[in-house]
Structures are given as structure tokens and as C-alpha cells.
Design a protein around this motif. Structure first.
Motif, PDB file in Angstrom:
ATOM      1  N   LEU A  85      -9.242   5.192 -12.165  1.00 38.73           N
ATOM      2  CA  LEU A  85      -9.002   4.303 -11.028  1.00 38.73           C
ATOM      3  C   LEU A  85      -9.368   2.869 -11.353  1.00 38.73           C
ATOM      4  O   LEU A  85     -10.325   2.587 -12.104  1.00 38.73           O
ATOM      5  CB  LEU A  85      -9.788   4.795  -9.814  1.00 38.73           C
ATOM      6  CG  LEU A  85      -9.138   5.986  -9.097  1.00 38.73           C
ATOM      7  CD1 LEU A  85     -10.153   6.722  -8.241  1.00 38.73           C
ATOM      8  CD2 LEU A  85      -7.965   5.521  -8.266  1.00 38.73           C
ATOM      9  N   LYS A  86      -8.580   1.957 -10.779  1.00 41.64           N
ATOM     10  CA  LYS A  86      -8.755   0.524 -10.983  1.00 41.64           C
ATOM     11  C   LYS A  86      -9.028  -0.155  -9.647  1.00 41.64           C
ATOM     12  O   LYS A  86      -8.622   0.367  -8.588  1.00 41.64           O
ATOM     13  CB  LYS A  86      -7.486  -0.063 -11.588  1.00 41.64           C
ATOM     14  CG  LYS A  86      -7.025   0.587 -12.881  1.00 41.64           C
ATOM     15  CD  LYS A  86      -5.696   0.007 -13.328  1.00 41.64           C
ATOM     16  CE  LYS A  86      -5.206   0.667 -14.619  1.00 41.64           C
ATOM     17  NZ  LYS A  86      -3.896   0.104 -15.057  1.00 41.64           N
ATOM     18  N   PRO A  87      -9.659  -1.315  -9.647  1.00 41.37           N
ATOM     19  CA  PRO A  87      -9.880  -2.026  -8.371  1.00 41.37           C
ATOM     20  C   PRO A  87      -8.586  -2.256  -7.595  1.00 41.37           C
ATOM     21  O   PRO A  87      -8.602  -2.220  -6.351  1.00 41.37           O
ATOM     22  CB  PRO A  87     -10.511  -3.344  -8.832  1.00 41.37           C
ATOM     23  CG  PRO A  87     -11.223  -2.991 -10.094  1.00 41.37           C
ATOM     24  CD  PRO A  87     -10.332  -1.983 -10.761  1.00 41.37           C
ATOM     25  N   GLU A  88      -7.477  -2.453  -8.285  1.00 35.35           N
ATOM     26  CA  GLU A  88      -6.207  -2.679  -7.587  1.00 35.35           C
ATOM     27  C   GLU A  88      -5.654  -1.423  -6.920  1.00 35.35           C
ATOM     28  O   GLU A  88      -4.641  -1.492  -6.213  1.00 35.35           O
ATOM     29  CB  GLU A  88      -5.157  -3.271  -8.543  1.00 35.35           C
ATOM     30  CG  GLU A  88      -4.993  -2.532  -9.848  1.00 35.35           C
ATOM     31  CD  GLU A  88      -5.806  -3.147 -10.973  1.00 35.35           C
ATOM     32  OE1 GLU A  88      -6.982  -3.519 -10.747  1.00 35.35           O
ATOM     33  OE2 GLU A  88      -5.265  -3.238 -12.097  1.00 35.35           O
ATOM     34  N   ASP A  89      -6.288  -0.270  -7.130  1.00 35.61           N
ATOM     35  CA  ASP A  89      -5.906   0.940  -6.414  1.00 35.61           C
ATOM     36  C   ASP A  89      -6.549   1.008  -5.029  1.00 35.61           C
ATOM     37  O   ASP A  89      -6.250   1.914  -4.246  1.00 35.61           O
ATOM     38  CB  ASP A  89      -6.318   2.186  -7.209  1.00 35.61           C
ATOM     39  CG  ASP A  89      -5.565   2.322  -8.520  1.00 35.61           C
ATOM     40  OD1 ASP A  89      -6.206   2.677  -9.530  1.00 35.61           O
ATOM     41  OD2 ASP A  89      -4.342   2.081  -8.531  1.00 35.61           O
ATOM     42  N   THR A  90      -7.430   0.074  -4.735  1.00 35.62           N
ATOM     43  CA  THR A  90      -8.097   0.037  -3.436  1.00 35.62           C
ATOM     44  C   THR A  90      -7.074  -0.155  -2.323  1.00 35.62           C
ATOM     45  O   THR A  90      -6.273  -1.094  -2.348  1.00 35.62           O
ATOM     46  CB  THR A  90      -9.128  -1.101  -3.388  1.00 35.62           C
ATOM     47  OG1 THR A  90     -10.163  -0.820  -4.339  1.00 35.62           O
ATOM     48  CG2 THR A  90      -9.731  -1.227  -2.001  1.00 35.62           C
ATOM     49  N   ALA A  91      -7.087   0.753  -1.361  1.00 40.32           N
ATOM     50  CA  ALA A  91      -6.115   0.725  -0.263  1.00 40.32           C
ATOM     51  C   ALA A  91      -6.425   1.869   0.698  1.00 40.32           C
ATOM     52  O   ALA A  91      -7.248   2.730   0.404  1.00 40.32           O
ATOM     53  CB  ALA A  91      -4.695   0.869  -0.795  1.00 40.32           C
ATOM     54  N   VAL A  92      -5.736   1.848   1.820  1.00 40.35           N
ATOM     55  CA  VAL A  92      -5.711   3.025   2.688  1.00 40.35           C
ATOM     56  C   VAL A  92      -4.538   3.882   2.219  1.00 40.35           C
ATOM     57  O   VAL A  92      -3.413   3.388   2.089  1.00 40.35           O
ATOM     58  CB  VAL A  92      -5.539   2.644   4.168  1.00 40.35           C
ATOM     59  CG1 VAL A  92      -5.458   3.904   5.026  1.00 40.35           C
ATOM     60  CG2 VAL A  92      -6.687   1.754   4.633  1.00 40.35           C
ATOM     61  N   TYR A  93      -4.812   5.142   1.952  1.00 41.17           N
ATOM     62  CA  TYR A  93      -3.801   6.070   1.457  1.00 41.17           C
ATOM     63  C   TYR A  93      -3.332   6.963   2.601  1.00 41.17           C
ATOM     64  O   TYR A  93      -4.144   7.566   3.311  1.00 41.17           O
ATOM     65  CB  TYR A  93      -4.364   6.912   0.317  1.00 41.17           C
ATOM     66  CG  TYR A  93      -4.450   6.149  -0.977  1.00 41.17           C
ATOM     67  CD1 TYR A  93      -5.364   5.106  -1.143  1.00 41.17           C
ATOM     68  CD2 TYR A  93      -3.591   6.437  -2.043  1.00 41.17           C
ATOM     69  CE1 TYR A  93      -5.428   4.381  -2.318  1.00 41.17           C
ATOM     70  CE2 TYR A  93      -3.653   5.727  -3.230  1.00 41.17           C
ATOM     71  CZ  TYR A  93      -4.571   4.698  -3.359  1.00 41.17           C
ATOM     72  OH  TYR A  93      -4.630   3.968  -4.527  1.00 41.17           O
ATOM     73  N   TYR A  94      -2.010   7.026   2.756  1.00 44.44           N
ATOM     74  CA  TYR A  94      -1.392   7.806   3.818  1.00 44.44           C
ATOM     75  C   TYR A  94      -0.541   8.924   3.227  1.00 44.44           C
ATOM     76  O   TYR A  94       0.161   8.746   2.234  1.00 44.44           O
ATOM     77  CB  TYR A  94      -0.488   6.918   4.668  1.00 44.44           C
ATOM     78  CG  TYR A  94      -1.189   5.808   5.399  1.00 44.44           C
ATOM     79  CD1 TYR A  94      -1.334   4.553   4.820  1.00 44.44           C
ATOM     80  CD2 TYR A  94      -1.696   6.007   6.681  1.00 44.44           C
ATOM     81  CE1 TYR A  94      -1.973   3.523   5.488  1.00 44.44           C
ATOM     82  CE2 TYR A  94      -2.335   4.982   7.360  1.00 44.44           C
ATOM     83  CZ  TYR A  94      -2.474   3.744   6.760  1.00 44.44           C
ATOM     84  OH  TYR A  94      -3.105   2.733   7.434  1.00 44.44           O
ATOM     85  N   CYS A  95      -0.585  10.054   3.888  1.00 47.83           N
ATOM     86  CA  CYS A  95       0.257  11.190   3.537  1.00 47.83           C
ATOM     87  C   CYS A  95       1.468  11.212   4.466  1.00 47.83           C
ATOM     88  O   CYS A  95       1.342  10.908   5.665  1.00 47.83           O
ATOM     89  CB  CYS A  95      -0.564  12.464   3.708  1.00 47.83           C
ATOM     90  SG  CYS A  95       0.357  13.993   3.630  1.00 47.83           S
ATOM     91  N   LYS A  96       2.622  11.555   3.921  1.00 47.77           N
ATOM     92  CA  LYS A  96       3.824  11.719   4.731  1.00 47.77           C
ATOM     93  C   LYS A  96       4.498  13.029   4.381  1.00 47.77           C
ATOM     94  O   LYS A  96       4.553  13.419   3.210  1.00 47.77           O
ATOM     95  CB  LYS A  96       4.806  10.570   4.490  1.00 47.77           C
ATOM     96  CG  LYS A  96       6.003  10.596   5.433  1.00 47.77           C
ATOM     97  CD  LYS A  96       6.960   9.442   5.177  1.00 47.77           C
ATOM     98  CE  LYS A  96       7.982   9.782   4.128  1.00 47.77           C
ATOM     99  NZ  LYS A  96       9.081   8.786   4.082  1.00 47.77           N
ATOM    100  N   GLY A  97       5.000  13.704   5.403  1.00 45.18           N
ATOM    101  CA  GLY A  97       5.713  14.946   5.183  1.00 45.18           C
ATOM    102  C   GLY A  97       7.000  15.001   5.985  1.00 45.18           C
ATOM    103  O   GLY A  97       7.042  14.531   7.124  1.00 45.18           O
ATOM    104  N   GLN A  98       8.029  15.555   5.372  1.00 46.50           N
ATOM    105  CA  GLN A  98       9.296  15.823   6.070  1.00 46.50           C
ATOM    106  C   GLN A  98       9.202  17.254   6.586  1.00 46.50           C
ATOM    107  O   GLN A  98       9.266  18.196   5.802  1.00 46.50           O
ATOM    108  CB  GLN A  98      10.480  15.661   5.131  1.00 46.50           C
ATOM    109  CG  GLN A  98      10.695  14.240   4.649  1.00 46.50           C
ATOM    110  CD  GLN A  98      11.831  14.135   3.640  1.00 46.50           C
ATOM    111  OE1 GLN A  98      12.283  15.139   3.091  1.00 46.50           O
ATOM    112  NE2 GLN A  98      12.287  12.926   3.393  1.00 46.50           N
ATOM    113  N   ILE A  99       9.026  17.396   7.896  1.00 48.74           N
ATOM    114  CA  ILE A  99       8.666  18.693   8.471  1.00 48.74           C
ATOM    115  C   ILE A  99       9.591  19.050   9.614  1.00 48.74           C
ATOM    116  O   ILE A  99       9.907  18.190  10.457  1.00 48.74           O
ATOM    117  CB  ILE A  99       7.210  18.659   8.973  1.00 48.74           C
ATOM    118  CG1 ILE A  99       6.264  18.351   7.799  1.00 48.74           C
ATOM    119  CG2 ILE A  99       6.825  19.985   9.624  1.00 48.74           C
ATOM    120  CD1 ILE A  99       4.832  18.092   8.204  1.00 48.74           C
TER     121      ILE A  99
END
Length: 120
Positions: A85-99
Motif C-alpha cells: 500500500l502507498k499513501p496515494e491509496d488513501t481513500a474511502v473504499y466502496y463496494c458495488k454489486g449488480q444484484i
């Protein structure tokens, strides 16, 4: 109703690893493609990785070779293993699903997001 719940975010030092999980629950008939997106402060949400029900994957060039997406169809769960991991990976991570639900058409569903911070 269909819900996606992410877990596994946190604070990690550069070079470290984290594993994110996202579980879909509710009145689910089928789960097609799933993916992970991220949004850093002041930036647009971007695709990190996606995976089809059959297991075909796609990655953003910035994470290729460091991140691995996988899924467990029996558990309606998708994972994101993040290494180097790198500092530029810092973020809010969201999951998405086609359901598709038993009482709803195929649609995109989003999780609430989990914060990943890479810092020393």
C-alpha cells in the motif's frame, strides 16, 4: 431489500497490507458483477477492481500487481486484498454489486464505504 456491508478498512503504514470484505444480504436472487471503487478527498470516485460472477477480473492500472479481487459466490461476498500500500491509496473504499432480488429487478447497490488510510 438488499444491503452491502463493507469491513476491513483502517490505518496502515506504507508497504503494508489490508483485506477488505463486502457481504451482500437480503432478499437476493442472484449477484452478478461486483467491484470496488474508491474516492479520495477532492477527487472523483474511481474503479479499483471488478469481478464477474464467473471470476473474470479487471483492475485499474494504478493497483495492478498490488491488489487482488476475489469472491465467494456461496456467501455473496467480494474481497479486496491490498498489498504494498502507498499513501496515494488513501481513500474511502466502496463496494458495488449488480444484484437481482426476489422482489426487485437487477440493479446496482452500493455499500456505505470503509476508510483506508496509508500513512507513517
Amino acid at each position: 431489500q438488499v444491503h452491502l456491508v463493507e469491513s476491513g478498512g483502517g490505518l496502515v503504514q506504507p508497504g503494508g497490507s489490508l483485506r477488505l470484505s463486502c457481504a451482500a444480504s437480503g432478499s437476493i436472487f442472484s449477484v452478478n458483477a461486483m467491484g470496488w471503487y474508491r474516492q479520495a478527498p477532492g477527487k472523483q470516485r474511481e474503479l479499483v477492481a471488478s469481478i464477474t460472477r464467473g471470476g473474470s477480473t479487471n483492475y485499474a492500472s494504478s493497483v495492478k500487481g498490488r491488489f487482488t479481487i476475489s469472491r465467494d459466490n456461496a456467501k455473496n461476498t467480494v474481497y479486496l486484498q491490498m498489498n504494498s500500500l502507498k499513501p496515494e491509496d488513501t481513500a474511502v473504499y466502496y463496494c458495488k454489486g449488480q444484484i437481482a432480488g426476489y422482489d426487485s429487478w437487477l440493479d446496482d447497490y452500493w455499500g456505505q464505504g470503509t476508510q483506508v488510510t496509508v500513512s507513517s
